[in-house]
Design a protein around this motif. Structure first.
Motif, PDB file in Angstrom:
ATOM      1  N   GLN A  68       0.827  -1.201   0.000  1.00 22.90           N
ATOM      2  CA  GLN A  68       0.000   0.000   0.000  1.00 22.90           C
ATOM      3  C   GLN A  68       0.863   1.254   0.000  1.00 22.90           C
ATOM      4  OE1 GLN A  68      -3.864   0.754   0.238  1.00 22.90           O
ATOM      5  NE2 GLN A  68      -2.456   2.117  -0.820  1.00 22.90           N
ATOM      6  N   ARG A  69       1.900   1.266   0.828  1.00 26.90           N
ATOM      7  CA  ARG A  69       2.791   2.431   0.860  1.00 26.90           C
ATOM      8  C   ARG A  69       3.557   2.567  -0.449  1.00 26.90           C
ATOM      9  NH1 ARG A  69       5.270   3.706   6.867  1.00 26.90           N
ATOM     10  NH2 ARG A  69       3.270   3.815   7.954  1.00 26.90           N
ATOM     11  N   LEU A  70       3.896   1.440  -1.061  1.00 27.37           N
ATOM     12  CA  LEU A  70       4.579   1.477  -2.360  1.00 27.37           C
ATOM     13  C   LEU A  70       3.679   2.122  -3.408  1.00 27.37           C
ATOM     14  CD1 LEU A  70       6.941   0.651  -4.199  1.00 27.37           C
ATOM     15  CD2 LEU A  70       5.835  -1.581  -4.460  1.00 27.37           C
ATOM     16  N   GLU A  71       2.406   1.782  -3.387  1.00 30.67           N
ATOM     17  CA  GLU A  71       1.454   2.389  -4.328  1.00 30.67           C
ATOM     18  C   GLU A  71       1.362   3.887  -4.126  1.00 30.67           C
ATOM     19  OE1 GLU A  71      -3.326   2.546  -5.229  1.00 30.67           O
ATOM     20  OE2 GLU A  71      -2.515   0.831  -4.140  1.00 30.67           O
ATOM     21  N   TRP A  72       1.195   4.321  -2.870  1.00 37.14           N
ATOM     22  CA  TRP A  72       1.095   5.757  -2.591  1.00 37.14           C
ATOM     23  C   TRP A  72       2.337   6.496  -3.076  1.00 37.14           C
ATOM     24  CZ3 TRP A  72      -0.409   4.915   3.231  1.00 37.14           C
ATOM     25  CH2 TRP A  72      -1.763   4.533   3.316  1.00 37.14           C
ATOM     26  N   THR A  73       3.504   5.905  -2.797  1.00 37.19           N
ATOM     27  CA  THR A  73       4.773   6.557  -3.129  1.00 37.19           C
ATOM     28  C   THR A  73       4.973   6.658  -4.634  1.00 37.19           C
ATOM     29  OG1 THR A  73       5.753   5.734  -1.072  1.00 37.19           O
ATOM     30  CG2 THR A  73       7.277   6.413  -2.823  1.00 37.19           C
ATOM     31  N   LEU A  76      16.805  10.369   1.734  1.00 36.46           N
ATOM     32  CA  LEU A  76      16.927   8.991   2.207  1.00 36.46           C
ATOM     33  C   LEU A  76      16.928   8.927   3.726  1.00 36.46           C
ATOM     34  CD1 LEU A  76      17.388   6.009   1.323  1.00 36.46           C
ATOM     35  CD2 LEU A  76      19.853   6.456   1.508  1.00 36.46           C
ATOM     36  N   GLY A  77      15.929   8.232   4.274  1.00 36.00           N
ATOM     37  CA  GLY A  77      15.860   7.988   5.701  1.00 36.00           C
ATOM     38  C   GLY A  77      16.239   6.551   6.017  1.00 36.00           C
ATOM     39  N   ALA A  78      16.189   6.214   7.290  1.00 33.95           N
ATOM     40  CA  ALA A  78      16.558   4.864   7.702  1.00 33.95           C
ATOM     41  C   ALA A  78      15.384   3.899   7.574  1.00 33.95           C
ATOM     42  CB  ALA A  78      17.074   4.873   9.139  1.00 33.95           C
ATOM     43  N   PHE A  79      14.285   4.201   8.274  1.00 34.40           N
ATOM     44  CA  PHE A  79      13.121   3.322   8.303  1.00 34.40           C
ATOM     45  C   PHE A  79      11.868   4.118   7.960  1.00 34.40           C
ATOM     46  CE2 PHE A  79      15.869   2.648  12.074  1.00 34.40           C
ATOM     47  CZ  PHE A  79      16.550   1.521  11.645  1.00 34.40           C
ATOM     48  N   SER A  80      10.960   3.491   7.258  1.00 31.52           N
ATOM     49  CA  SER A  80       9.664   4.120   7.038  1.00 31.52           C
ATOM     50  C   SER A  80       8.980   4.317   8.391  1.00 31.52           C
ATOM     51  CB  SER A  80       8.809   3.223   6.142  1.00 31.52           C
ATOM     52  OG  SER A  80       7.616   3.862   5.775  1.00 31.52           O
ATOM     53  N   PRO A  81       8.310   5.434   8.607  1.00 32.93           N
ATOM     54  CA  PRO A  81       7.699   5.699   9.923  1.00 32.93           C
ATOM     55  C   PRO A  81       6.621   4.687  10.288  1.00 32.93           C
ATOM     56  CG  PRO A  81       7.804   7.699   8.594  1.00 32.93           C
ATOM     57  CD  PRO A  81       8.137   6.567   7.682  1.00 32.93           C
ATOM     58  N   GLN A  82       6.453   4.458  11.593  1.00 36.25           N
ATOM     59  CA  GLN A  82       5.408   3.567  12.072  1.00 36.25           C
ATOM     60  C   GLN A  82       4.025   4.120  11.769  1.00 36.25           C
ATOM     61  OE1 GLN A  82       5.391   0.601  13.479  1.00 36.25           O
ATOM     62  NE2 GLN A  82       7.526   0.227  14.063  1.00 36.25           N
ATOM     63  N   GLN A  93       6.630  16.692  -5.613  1.00 35.44           N
ATOM     64  CA  GLN A  93       7.061  16.010  -6.836  1.00 35.44           C
ATOM     65  C   GLN A  93       7.585  17.004  -7.874  1.00 35.44           C
ATOM     66  OE1 GLN A  93       3.839  14.453  -9.180  1.00 35.44           O
ATOM     67  NE2 GLN A  93       5.069  12.749  -9.968  1.00 35.44           N
ATOM     68  N   ARG A  94       6.850  18.090  -8.094  1.00 33.83           N
ATOM     69  CA  ARG A  94       7.261  19.072  -9.108  1.00 33.83           C
ATOM     70  C   ARG A  94       8.614  19.697  -8.780  1.00 33.83           C
ATOM     71  NH1 ARG A  94       1.797  20.621  -8.794  1.00 33.83           N
ATOM     72  NH2 ARG A  94       2.360  22.391  -7.451  1.00 33.83           N
ATOM     73  N   ALA A  95       8.925  19.791  -7.488  1.00 33.84           N
ATOM     74  CA  ALA A  95      10.216  20.346  -7.080  1.00 33.84           C
ATOM     75  C   ALA A  95      11.371  19.367  -7.310  1.00 33.84           C
ATOM     76  CB  ALA A  95      10.166  20.753  -5.611  1.00 33.84           C
ATOM     77  N   GLY A  96      11.041  18.161  -7.762  1.00 39.46           N
ATOM     78  CA  GLY A  96      12.075  17.177  -8.078  1.00 39.46           C
ATOM     79  C   GLY A  96      12.554  16.382  -6.886  1.00 39.46           C
ATOM     80  N   PHE A  97      11.762  16.359  -5.801  1.00 39.03           N
ATOM     81  CA  PHE A  97      12.149  15.621  -4.605  1.00 39.03           C
ATOM     82  C   PHE A  97      11.447  14.261  -4.567  1.00 39.03           C
ATOM     83  CE2 PHE A  97      13.206  19.913  -3.410  1.00 39.03           C
ATOM     84  CZ  PHE A  97      14.355  19.766  -2.657  1.00 39.03           C
ATOM     85  N   PHE A  98      12.158  13.298  -4.016  1.00 43.36           N
ATOM     86  CA  PHE A  98      11.581  11.969  -3.824  1.00 43.36           C
ATOM     87  C   PHE A  98      12.121  11.414  -2.520  1.00 43.36           C
ATOM     88  CE2 PHE A  98      11.322   7.301  -4.776  1.00 43.36           C
ATOM     89  CZ  PHE A  98       9.942   7.238  -4.919  1.00 43.36           C
ATOM     90  N   LEU A  99      11.218  10.880  -1.698  1.00 38.73           N
ATOM     91  CA  LEU A  99      11.595  10.341  -0.387  1.00 38.73           C
ATOM     92  C   LEU A  99      11.514   8.828  -0.392  1.00 38.73           C
ATOM     93  CD1 LEU A  99      12.094  10.558   2.737  1.00 38.73           C
ATOM     94  CD2 LEU A  99       9.597  10.685   2.969  1.00 38.73           C
ATOM     95  N   THR A 100      12.556   8.196   0.119  1.00 35.52           N
ATOM     96  CA  THR A 100      12.513   6.751   0.332  1.00 35.52           C
ATOM     97  C   THR A 100      13.353   6.437   1.566  1.00 35.52           C
ATOM     98  OG1 THR A 100      12.696   4.583  -0.742  1.00 35.52           O
ATOM     99  CG2 THR A 100      14.504   6.149  -1.116  1.00 35.52           C
ATOM    100  N   HIS A 101      13.391   5.167   1.928  1.00 32.88           N
ATOM    101  CA  HIS A 101      14.105   4.741   3.134  1.00 32.88           C
ATOM    102  C   HIS A 101      14.925   3.490   2.831  1.00 32.88           C
ATOM    103  CE1 HIS A 101      10.582   7.028   4.472  1.00 32.88           C
ATOM    104  NE2 HIS A 101      11.330   7.414   5.481  1.00 32.88           N
ATOM    105  N   VAL A 102      15.998   3.313   3.575  1.00 28.23           N
ATOM    106  CA  VAL A 102      16.797   2.095   3.412  1.00 28.23           C
ATOM    107  C   VAL A 102      15.918   0.882   3.685  1.00 28.23           C
ATOM    108  CG1 VAL A 102      18.799   0.798   4.233  1.00 28.23           C
ATOM    109  CG2 VAL A 102      18.928   3.294   4.009  1.00 28.23           C
ATOM    110  N   LEU A 103      15.149   0.919   4.773  1.00 29.39           N
ATOM    111  CA  LEU A 103      14.111  -0.067   5.033  1.00 29.39           C
ATOM    112  C   LEU A 103      12.788   0.592   4.689  1.00 29.39           C
ATOM    113  CD1 LEU A 103      16.409  -1.520   6.597  1.00 29.39           C
ATOM    114  CD2 LEU A 103      14.682  -2.204   8.263  1.00 29.39           C
ATOM    115  N   GLU A 104      12.115   0.094   3.672  1.00 25.30           N
ATOM    116  CA  GLU A 104      10.881   0.727   3.202  1.00 25.30           C
ATOM    117  C   GLU A 104       9.672   0.381   4.072  1.00 25.30           C
ATOM    118  OE1 GLU A 104      10.508   1.073  -1.250  1.00 25.30           O
ATOM    119  OE2 GLU A 104      12.088  -0.433  -1.126  1.00 25.30           O
ATOM    120  N   CYS A 105       9.920  -0.248   5.191  1.00 26.17           N
ATOM    121  CA  CYS A 105       8.865  -0.577   6.152  1.00 26.17           C
ATOM    122  C   CYS A 105       9.306  -0.080   7.526  1.00 26.17           C
ATOM    123  CB  CYS A 105       8.643  -2.091   6.221  1.00 26.17           C
ATOM    124  SG  CYS A 105       8.238  -2.847   4.634  1.00 26.17           S
TER     125      CYS A 105
END
Length: 227
Positions: free
Chosen positions: A59-64, A77-83, A124-136
């Motif tokens: 679900q989070r993958l779809e949103w992202t 790039l963060g460490a873990f996706s938030p709880q 998105q238009r500003a060219g930013f994308f957020l992800t995490h080393v652990l995507e969960c």
């Protein structure tokens, strides 16, 4: 991903392709036997997870994926996706707290009077994308520093390949103090772009008092925009 468009960690639990329905927007209908006790290995974080864990990851993958820029200027790039979903930037609920709020503040993106999709589109238009080393989110049983550092280290090579081959950003910004134990390993990776730090240190959005890191990242982004 396997031939059905599903992560290998999911597809390996069912050899019947009819057991899955896949839509172009990553909306998966997962038919799990909820009584199965054998844990699955999540392809997004490498942790063992239940069917619910996998569904939440997808679900989070779809949103992202909806708000991934065609050309990524800055990969955050963060460490873990938030709880909590309200802390997860791409959640559609319209509540931006924790990591999500800090990042939008650093970028100067206001949420006042805006729907969530408008905020996401501006990011998105500003060219930013957020992800995490652990995507969960980090499993609560793996909350010890040594265990979490080991999980992060295990995911570094897959993350590096994704950055280098798929995301291809112009730069990477690190926003989590939890990445501290593996910072040297990150800097030794071949990412194909520079890693932005706060005078050699991490921007610590997950620290007890993240305000200074937010301000410092805001300054850094403003300075780079002027060049």
């Amino acid at each position: 991903m396997n031939c059905h468009g599903l992560p290998y960690g999911v597809a390996s639990t069912n050899t019947n392709p009819a057991g899955f329905a896949v839509a172009a927007t990553f909306r998966y209908i997962l038919k799990y036997d909820m009584t199965i006790s054998k844990a699955l290995v999540c392809d997004g974080c490498g942790q063992e997870g239940s069917a619910e864990h996998i569904e939440r990851r997808l679900q989070r993958l779809e949103w992202t994926t909806r708000y991934r820029p065609v050309h990524i200027n800055t990969l955050v790039l963060g460490a873990f996706s938030p709880q909590e979903e309200k802390d997860f930037l791409y959640a559609p609920g319209g509540e931006f707290h924790g990591e999500a709020a800090h990042l939008l503040d650093a970028l100067g993106i206001s949420t006042v009077g805006k729907a969530a999709d408008a905020v996401h589109a501006e990011f998105q238009r500003a060219g930013f994308f957020l992800t995490h080393v652990l995507e969960c989110p980090l499993d609560r049983d793996a909350g010890q520093a040594a265990e979490s550092a080991a999980l992060l280290a295990q995911r570094l090579q897959p993350v590096a390949r994704r950055i280098r081959r798929s995301l291809k950003p112009r730069r990477v910004v690190l926003i989590s103090q939890a990445l501290g134990p593996i910072l040297e390993k990150i800097l030794a990776l071949e990412l194909g772009c520079p890693v932005v730090l706060d005078e050699g240190k991490l921007f610590e959005f997950d620290a007890p008092a993240p305000g200074n890191s937010v301000a410092r990242l805001k300054e850094t982004l403003a300075s780079s925009a002027g060049h």
